[in-house]
Design a protein around this motif. Structure first.
Motif, PDB file in Angstrom:
ATOM      1  N   TYR A  64      -1.181   7.090   2.764  1.00  0.00           N
ATOM      2  CA  TYR A  64      -0.363   6.787   1.592  1.00  0.00           C
ATOM      3  C   TYR A  64       0.335   5.440   1.758  1.00  0.00           C
ATOM      4  O   TYR A  64       0.882   5.136   2.829  1.00  0.00           O
ATOM      5  N   LEU A  65       0.308   4.630   0.687  1.00  0.00           N
ATOM      6  CA  LEU A  65       0.889   3.290   0.727  1.00  0.00           C
ATOM      7  C   LEU A  65       2.241   3.262   0.034  1.00  0.00           C
ATOM      8  O   LEU A  65       2.529   4.065  -0.864  1.00  0.00           O
ATOM      9  N   LYS A  66       3.067   2.319   0.450  1.00  0.00           N
ATOM     10  CA  LYS A  66       4.361   2.113  -0.212  1.00  0.00           C
ATOM     11  C   LYS A  66       4.143   1.454  -1.571  1.00  0.00           C
ATOM     12  O   LYS A  66       3.145   0.760  -1.778  1.00  0.00           O
ATOM     13  N   ASP A  67       5.081   1.672  -2.482  1.00  0.00           N
ATOM     14  CA  ASP A  67       4.932   1.120  -3.833  1.00  0.00           C
ATOM     15  C   ASP A  67       4.934  -0.410  -3.824  1.00  0.00           C
ATOM     16  O   ASP A  67       4.312  -1.046  -4.674  1.00  0.00           O
ATOM     17  N   ASN A  68       5.627  -0.990  -2.839  1.00  0.00           N
ATOM     18  CA  ASN A  68       5.727  -2.451  -2.792  1.00  0.00           C
ATOM     19  C   ASN A  68       4.735  -3.086  -1.816  1.00  0.00           C
ATOM     20  O   ASN A  68       4.949  -4.187  -1.328  1.00  0.00           O
ATOM     21  N   VAL A  69       3.667  -2.380  -1.507  1.00  0.00           N
ATOM     22  CA  VAL A  69       2.675  -2.894  -0.567  1.00  0.00           C
ATOM     23  C   VAL A  69       2.045  -4.174  -1.111  1.00  0.00           C
ATOM     24  O   VAL A  69       1.775  -4.298  -2.312  1.00  0.00           O
ATOM     25  N   THR A  70       1.829  -5.141  -0.234  1.00  0.00           N
ATOM     26  CA  THR A  70       1.249  -6.412  -0.653  1.00  0.00           C
ATOM     27  C   THR A  70      -0.265  -6.412  -0.420  1.00  0.00           C
ATOM     28  O   THR A  70      -0.810  -5.553   0.289  1.00  0.00           O
ATOM     29  N   ILE A  71      -0.920  -7.399  -1.027  1.00  0.00           N
ATOM     30  CA  ILE A  71      -2.372  -7.533  -0.873  1.00  0.00           C
ATOM     31  C   ILE A  71      -2.723  -7.805   0.595  1.00  0.00           C
ATOM     32  O   ILE A  71      -3.706  -7.279   1.128  1.00  0.00           O
ATOM     33  N   ALA A  72      -1.919  -8.615   1.260  1.00  0.00           N
ATOM     34  CA  ALA A  72      -2.160  -8.939   2.670  1.00  0.00           C
ATOM     35  C   ALA A  72      -2.051  -7.690   3.546  1.00  0.00           C
ATOM     36  O   ALA A  72      -2.840  -7.500   4.483  1.00  0.00           O
ATOM     37  N   GLU A  73      -1.067  -6.829   3.236  1.00  0.00           N
ATOM     38  CA  GLU A  73      -0.877  -5.591   4.013  1.00  0.00           C
ATOM     39  C   GLU A  73      -2.045  -4.620   3.785  1.00  0.00           C
ATOM     40  O   GLU A  73      -2.493  -3.943   4.714  1.00  0.00           O
ATOM     41  N   ARG A  74      -2.521  -4.571   2.531  1.00  0.00           N
ATOM     42  CA  ARG A  74      -3.667  -3.723   2.233  1.00  0.00           C
ATOM     43  C   ARG A  74      -4.912  -4.222   2.963  1.00  0.00           C
ATOM     44  O   ARG A  74      -5.710  -3.439   3.497  1.00  0.00           O
ATOM     45  N   SER A  75      -5.085  -5.541   3.018  1.00  0.00           N
ATOM     46  CA  SER A  75      -6.237  -6.127   3.713  1.00  0.00           C
ATOM     47  C   SER A  75      -6.188  -5.826   5.201  1.00  0.00           C
ATOM     48  O   SER A  75      -7.219  -5.519   5.819  1.00  0.00           O
ATOM     49  N   ALA A  76      -4.990  -5.896   5.774  1.00  0.00           N
ATOM     50  CA  ALA A  76      -4.826  -5.606   7.204  1.00  0.00           C
ATOM     51  C   ALA A  76      -5.162  -4.139   7.493  1.00  0.00           C
ATOM     52  O   ALA A  76      -5.798  -3.819   8.511  1.00  0.00           O
ATOM     53  N   LEU A  77      -4.749  -3.249   6.584  1.00  0.00           N
ATOM     54  CA  LEU A  77      -5.044  -1.824   6.738  1.00  0.00           C
ATOM     55  C   LEU A  77      -6.546  -1.572   6.635  1.00  0.00           C
ATOM     56  O   LEU A  77      -7.117  -0.807   7.430  1.00  0.00           O
ATOM     57  N   GLU A  78      -7.197  -2.214   5.666  1.00  0.00           N
ATOM     58  CA  GLU A  78      -8.641  -2.041   5.486  1.00  0.00           C
ATOM     59  C   GLU A  78      -9.415  -2.506   6.721  1.00  0.00           C
ATOM     60  O   GLU A  78     -10.389  -1.867   7.140  1.00  0.00           O
ATOM     61  N   VAL A 150       2.185   0.907   4.980  1.00  0.00           N
ATOM     62  CA  VAL A 150       1.790   2.317   5.080  1.00  0.00           C
ATOM     63  C   VAL A 150       3.048   3.183   5.041  1.00  0.00           C
ATOM     64  O   VAL A 150       3.954   3.015   5.864  1.00  0.00           O
ATOM     65  N   ASP A 151       3.092   4.075   4.087  1.00  0.00           N
ATOM     66  CA  ASP A 151       4.252   4.974   3.959  1.00  0.00           C
ATOM     67  C   ASP A 151       4.095   6.215   4.835  1.00  0.00           C
ATOM     68  O   ASP A 151       5.011   6.595   5.558  1.00  0.00           O
ATOM     69  N   LYS A 152       2.919   6.817   4.779  1.00  0.00           N
ATOM     70  CA  LYS A 152       2.690   8.052   5.540  1.00  0.00           C
ATOM     71  C   LYS A 152       1.199   8.267   5.740  1.00  0.00           C
ATOM     72  O   LYS A 152       0.383   7.906   4.892  1.00  0.00           O
ATOM     73  N   VAL A 153       0.868   8.866   6.874  1.00  0.00           N
ATOM     74  CA  VAL A 153      -0.526   9.241   7.156  1.00  0.00           C
ATOM     75  C   VAL A 153      -0.553  10.746   7.360  1.00  0.00           C
ATOM     76  O   VAL A 153       0.171  11.268   8.212  1.00  0.00           O
ATOM     77  N   ASN A 154      -1.344  11.439   6.522  1.00  0.00           N
ATOM     78  CA  ASN A 154      -1.385  12.896   6.706  1.00  0.00           C
ATOM     79  C   ASN A 154      -2.136  13.221   7.989  1.00  0.00           C
ATOM     80  O   ASN A 154      -3.296  12.865   8.168  1.00  0.00           O
ATOM     81  N   ASP A 155      -1.441  13.818   8.926  1.00  0.00           N
ATOM     82  CA  ASP A 155      -1.967  14.059  10.276  1.00  0.00           C
ATOM     83  C   ASP A 155      -2.589  15.444  10.347  1.00  0.00           C
ATOM     84  O   ASP A 155      -1.874  16.451  10.349  1.00  0.00           O
ATOM     85  N   VAL A 156      -3.922  15.492  10.381  1.00  0.00           N
ATOM     86  CA  VAL A 156      -4.620  16.777  10.452  1.00  0.00           C
ATOM     87  C   VAL A 156      -5.195  17.001  11.851  1.00  0.00           C
ATOM     88  O   VAL A 156      -6.133  17.757  12.035  1.00  0.00           O
TER      89      VAL A 156
END
Length: 296
Positions: A64-78, A150-156
């Motif tokens: 789950y991503l934060k509402d204010n996530v930036t394009i650069a942060e999304r790219s780093a996550l990808e 990143v706001d939260k990662v569901n840990d299974v």
């Protein structure tokens, strides 16, 4: 070794089996029963393992991503996600997709529960990561945790650990059972050979005195043990195939959510493994049994 000598060994082994056919049949039946029990357990392990892997492949990680996530942060996550080996699919779910998914889950009867969410959507955007094996879940969670945006990662991982633990338990039990049944098979074939040896003790002694080598005396008994092992393997495989085929035909549609392995696996894999195992067990059992009889 000459062909005539090999022929002599085989003929002598067959004669011995014929002379002691009652004991030989009992030995074959017992070996077949032992291998059948082993085969049943192996099929259970194979089916459970296949089922576990199938369930594990359906497990997914939602990041789950934060509402204010930036394009650069999304790219780093990808980039971090794509660096993990074993990922089969990555889907991006925006806030609208998340809301539509919830609406579908509730259905038209509970439409009031999500009323007003169109104007103020509370659902976060997320990446849904699917993997090919349960073990990959931990790697995905580790790669995504702590990254900016990143706001939260569901840990299974608890579910994954349980799945892996079940698989490993079945493997350990299978190895232990295999070792026990191998011991039982060696004991049974060894005893059958011993009965033959007792009836031919004087003959073996005479052969030793006239200069016959230990291996010349051993080979007919080794071949006899191998025949017993292979016969037991073929019988157990045949019974196992038809019994398992019957179970699959009867319960494959009745038990929802369970997929059985194709019965053909028994003929393509188990048969030659059992035959090879029967040869080895028969040979070892014979060698062990005849040792003290060669001391004259």
């Amino acid at each position: 070794m000459k062909i005539s000598t090999i022929k002599y060994f085989i003929v002598d082994a067959l004669k011995s089996l014929k002379r002691n056919r009652t004991v030989s049949l009992a030995s074959v039946a017992t070996v077949a029963a032992t291998l059948f029990i082993l085969g049943v357990f192996l099929l259970i392990v194979f089916n459970v393992n296949a089922g576990v892997q199938k369930v594990g492949a359906k497990l997914e990680v939602k990041i789950y991503l934060k509402d204010n996530v930036t394009i650069a942060e999304r790219s780093a996550l990808e980039r971090a996600i794509n660096n993990v080996q074993g990922i089969t699919k990555v889907d991006f779910q925006d806030k609208k997709d998340a809301l539509n998914q919830v609406k579908q889950q509730f259905g038209p009867d509970d439409k009031s529960l999500v009323q007003g969410f169109d104007k103020q959507n509370p659902f976060p955007t997320a990446y849904i990561v699917k993997v090919d094996k349960p073990e990959i879940i931990s790697k995905v969670v580790k790669a995504a945790t702590g990254l900016k945006g990143v706001d939260k990662v569901n840990d299974v991982r608890d579910v994954v650990d349980k799945i892996i633990k079940i698989t490993n338990t079945f493997k350990v039990v299978g190895i232990v059972l295999f070792a026990i049944l191998i011991g039982v098979s060696l004991f049974l074939i060894g005893n059958t050979i011993k009965l033959t040896l007792y009836s031919r003790k004087k003959e073996i002694g005479i052969m030793k005195f006239v200069g016959a080598t230990d291996w010349f005396i051993r080979w007919p008994f080794i071949i006899e043990g191998m025949i017993l092992g292979v016969a037991g393997a073929v019988i157990s495989t045949g019974v196992l195939y038809y019994a398992y085929k019957l179970v699959v035909e009867k319960y494959s549609n009745a038990v929802l959510g369970i997929t059985f392995l194709n019965p053909q696996i028994i003929l393509s894999t188990t048969l030659w493994q059992f035959m090879l195992g029967g040869l080895v067990i028969g040979a070892i059992g014979s060698v062990i049994s005849i040792r003290k009889f060669l001391i004259v």
